[in-house]
Design a protein around this motif. Sequence first.
Motif, mmCIF file in Angstrom:
data_model
loop_
_atom_site.group_PDB
_atom_site.id
_atom_site.type_symbol
_atom_site.label_atom_id
_atom_site.label_comp_id
_atom_site.label_asym_id
_atom_site.label_seq_id
_atom_site.Cartn_x
_atom_site.Cartn_y
_atom_site.Cartn_z
ATOM 1 N N ALA A 154 47.947 -59.570 41.154
ATOM 2 C CA ALA A 154 48.633 -58.691 40.196
ATOM 3 C C ALA A 154 48.393 -57.223 40.528
ATOM 4 C CB ALA A 154 48.174 -58.999 38.773
ATOM 5 N N GLU A 155 47.176 -56.894 40.917
ATOM 6 C CA GLU A 155 46.859 -55.508 41.250
ATOM 7 C C GLU A 155 47.566 -55.081 42.542
ATOM 8 O OE1 GLU A 155 43.014 -52.551 41.720
ATOM 9 O OE2 GLU A 155 42.681 -54.710 41.590
ATOM 10 N N ILE A 156 47.624 -55.985 43.511
ATOM 11 C CA ILE A 156 48.349 -55.687 44.753
ATOM 12 C C ILE A 156 49.822 -55.452 44.436
ATOM 13 C CG2 ILE A 156 49.092 -56.599 46.994
ATOM 14 C CD1 ILE A 156 46.408 -58.193 47.024
ATOM 15 N N ALA A 157 50.389 -56.301 43.600
ATOM 16 C CA ALA A 157 51.795 -56.161 43.218
ATOM 17 C C ALA A 157 52.046 -54.803 42.566
ATOM 18 C CB ALA A 157 52.206 -57.302 42.285
ATOM 19 N N ARG A 158 51.174 -54.418 41.639
ATOM 20 C CA ARG A 158 51.323 -53.111 40.983
ATOM 21 C C ARG A 158 51.158 -51.979 41.996
ATOM 22 N NH1 ARG A 158 48.167 -55.571 37.247
ATOM 23 N NH2 ARG A 158 46.314 -54.423 37.886
ATOM 24 N N THR A 159 50.187 -52.112 42.878
ATOM 25 C CA THR A 159 49.902 -51.072 43.863
ATOM 26 C C THR A 159 51.074 -50.849 44.795
ATOM 27 O OG1 THR A 159 47.531 -51.528 43.784
ATOM 28 C CG2 THR A 159 48.345 -50.434 45.761
ATOM 29 N N LEU A 160 51.689 -51.939 45.261
ATOM 30 C CA LEU A 160 52.791 -51.824 46.213
ATOM 31 C C LEU A 160 54.158 -51.775 45.546
ATOM 32 C CD1 LEU A 160 51.550 -54.253 49.006
ATOM 33 C CD2 LEU A 160 51.327 -51.758 48.897
ATOM 34 N N GLY A 161 54.193 -51.989 44.228
ATOM 35 C CA GLY A 161 55.467 -51.959 43.520
ATOM 36 C C GLY A 161 56.368 -53.127 43.875
ATOM 37 N N VAL A 162 55.749 -54.310 44.081
ATOM 38 C CA VAL A 162 56.506 -55.533 44.388
ATOM 39 C C VAL A 162 56.111 -56.603 43.385
ATOM 40 C CG1 VAL A 162 56.677 -54.977 46.847
ATOM 41 C CG2 VAL A 162 54.770 -56.377 46.044
ATOM 42 N N SER A 163 56.781 -57.751 43.426
ATOM 43 C CA SER A 163 56.456 -58.830 42.499
ATOM 44 C C SER A 163 55.196 -59.570 42.957
ATOM 45 C CB SER A 163 57.614 -59.827 42.411
ATOM 46 O OG SER A 163 57.726 -60.554 43.625
ATOM 47 N N GLU A 164 54.540 -60.242 42.017
ATOM 48 C CA GLU A 164 53.385 -61.066 42.369
ATOM 49 C C GLU A 164 53.801 -62.194 43.297
ATOM 50 O OE1 GLU A 164 50.297 -62.192 39.511
ATOM 51 O OE2 GLU A 164 51.252 -60.784 38.114
ATOM 52 N N GLY A 165 54.994 -62.719 43.106
ATOM 53 C CA GLY A 165 55.498 -63.766 43.987
ATOM 54 C C GLY A 165 55.603 -63.285 45.425
ATOM 55 N N SER A 166 56.051 -62.062 45.607
ATOM 56 C CA SER A 166 56.144 -61.476 46.939
ATOM 57 C C SER A 166 54.751 -61.338 47.554
ATOM 58 C CB SER A 166 56.828 -60.118 46.874
ATOM 59 O OG SER A 166 56.857 -59.515 48.145
ATOM 60 N N VAL A 167 53.796 -60.892 46.755
ATOM 61 C CA VAL A 167 52.414 -60.778 47.234
ATOM 62 C C VAL A 167 51.899 -62.147 47.651
ATOM 63 C CG1 VAL A 167 50.027 -60.278 46.532
ATOM 64 C CG2 VAL A 167 51.873 -58.705 45.902
ATOM 65 N N HIS A 168 52.107 -63.139 46.807
ATOM 66 C CA HIS A 168 51.639 -64.492 47.100
ATOM 67 C C HIS A 168 52.257 -65.006 48.409
ATOM 68 C CE1 HIS A 168 50.099 -68.491 46.362
ATOM 69 N NE2 HIS A 168 51.312 -68.966 46.607
ATOM 70 N N ARG A 169 53.564 -64.818 48.575
ATOM 71 C CA ARG A 169 54.244 -65.281 49.792
ATOM 72 C C ARG A 169 53.727 -64.559 51.031
ATOM 73 N NH1 ARG A 169 58.361 -65.130 46.283
ATOM 74 N NH2 ARG A 169 59.104 -63.108 46.986
ATOM 75 N N GLN A 170 53.619 -63.236 50.954
ATOM 76 C CA GLN A 170 53.165 -62.466 52.104
ATOM 77 C C GLN A 170 51.726 -62.820 52.479
ATOM 78 O OE1 GLN A 170 54.974 -60.698 54.089
ATOM 79 N NE2 GLN A 170 56.804 -60.689 52.842
ATOM 80 N N LEU A 171 50.883 -63.016 51.479
ATOM 81 C CA LEU A 171 49.487 -63.369 51.742
ATOM 82 C C LEU A 171 49.404 -64.764 52.349
ATOM 83 C CD1 LEU A 171 46.587 -62.416 51.578
ATOM 84 C CD2 LEU A 171 46.480 -63.298 49.249
ATOM 85 N N ALA A 172 50.142 -65.718 51.807
ATOM 86 C CA ALA A 172 50.121 -67.083 52.340
ATOM 87 C C ALA A 172 50.632 -67.110 53.777
ATOM 88 C CB ALA A 172 50.959 -68.012 51.456
ATOM 89 N N ARG A 173 51.721 -66.391 54.038
ATOM 90 C CA ARG A 173 52.272 -66.340 55.400
ATOM 91 C C ARG A 173 51.300 -65.653 56.351
ATOM 92 N NH1 ARG A 173 58.232 -64.561 53.362
ATOM 93 N NH2 ARG A 173 58.916 -66.636 52.722
ATOM 94 N N GLY A 174 50.699 -64.569 55.895
ATOM 95 C CA GLY A 174 49.730 -63.849 56.731
ATOM 96 C C GLY A 174 48.514 -64.699 57.047
ATOM 97 N N GLU A 175 47.978 -65.363 56.029
ATOM 98 C CA GLU A 175 46.808 -66.236 56.253
ATOM 99 C C GLU A 175 47.153 -67.371 57.205
ATOM 100 O OE1 GLU A 175 46.097 -67.278 52.178
ATOM 101 O OE2 GLU A 175 44.560 -65.737 51.937
ATOM 102 N N ALA A 176 48.322 -67.988 57.018
ATOM 103 C CA ALA A 176 48.734 -69.094 57.891
ATOM 104 C C ALA A 176 48.878 -68.615 59.329
ATOM 105 C CB ALA A 176 50.042 -69.708 57.396
ATOM 106 N N ARG A 177 49.472 -67.467 59.503
ATOM 107 C CA ARG A 177 49.647 -66.935 60.852
ATOM 108 C C ARG A 177 48.304 -66.598 61.490
ATOM 109 N NH1 ARG A 177 54.283 -62.910 62.887
ATOM 110 N NH2 ARG A 177 54.529 -64.144 64.754
ATOM 111 N N LEU A 178 47.394 -66.018 60.719
ATOM 112 C CA LEU A 178 46.066 -65.711 61.249
ATOM 113 C C LEU A 178 45.339 -66.989 61.661
ATOM 114 C CD1 LEU A 178 44.872 -62.900 58.816
ATOM 115 C CD2 LEU A 178 45.427 -62.661 61.246
#
Length: 156
Positions: free
Chosen positions: A126-150
């Motif tokens: 939620a804090e990341i979403a507020r910080t970047l001005g995006v939805s929590e869903g977007s944060v969740h997707r980007q984090l999941a994709r980033g972790e999977a790729r790493l």
Amino acid sequence: MGMTTLTRAEVYEKYADQLVRFATGIVGPSESRDVVSAAMVNVLWSPGWGEVRNERAYLYKAVLNEARQHLRRRERRRRAEVMAVEGSSSVGIPELRPEVAEAVGRLSVSQRAVVFLAYWEDMKHAEIARTLGVSEGSVHRQLARGEARLRRVLDD
């Protein structure tokens, strides 16, 4: 009339350190201050700055956008230099842990930003979403994709 009551200098002073940490996670320590400075100049002197309601989120987005542009310019320069010296082969940049730097470098800028805020700044979705001005869903997707790729890159 604008929502902010702080002077430009006060806004810079208030947010500069956290924005530099954020930019460091995206572009690295040697270029982070330049990215933040460019973003701050563009934002604080823009005609619409006085109408901004969430200064922090607006500044984080500005730094993220400037980091994207900076990375594109850096990659174009790197490719041109490599082509001039060696043809089409690529040159790796030595790092303390090259496999980690390479894995993080393969993430999109958005994934890199979310991973940085989640793991280095210890922010919740939620804090990341507020910080970047995006939805929590977007944060969740980007984090999941980033972790999977790493995981994929580091497991290879």
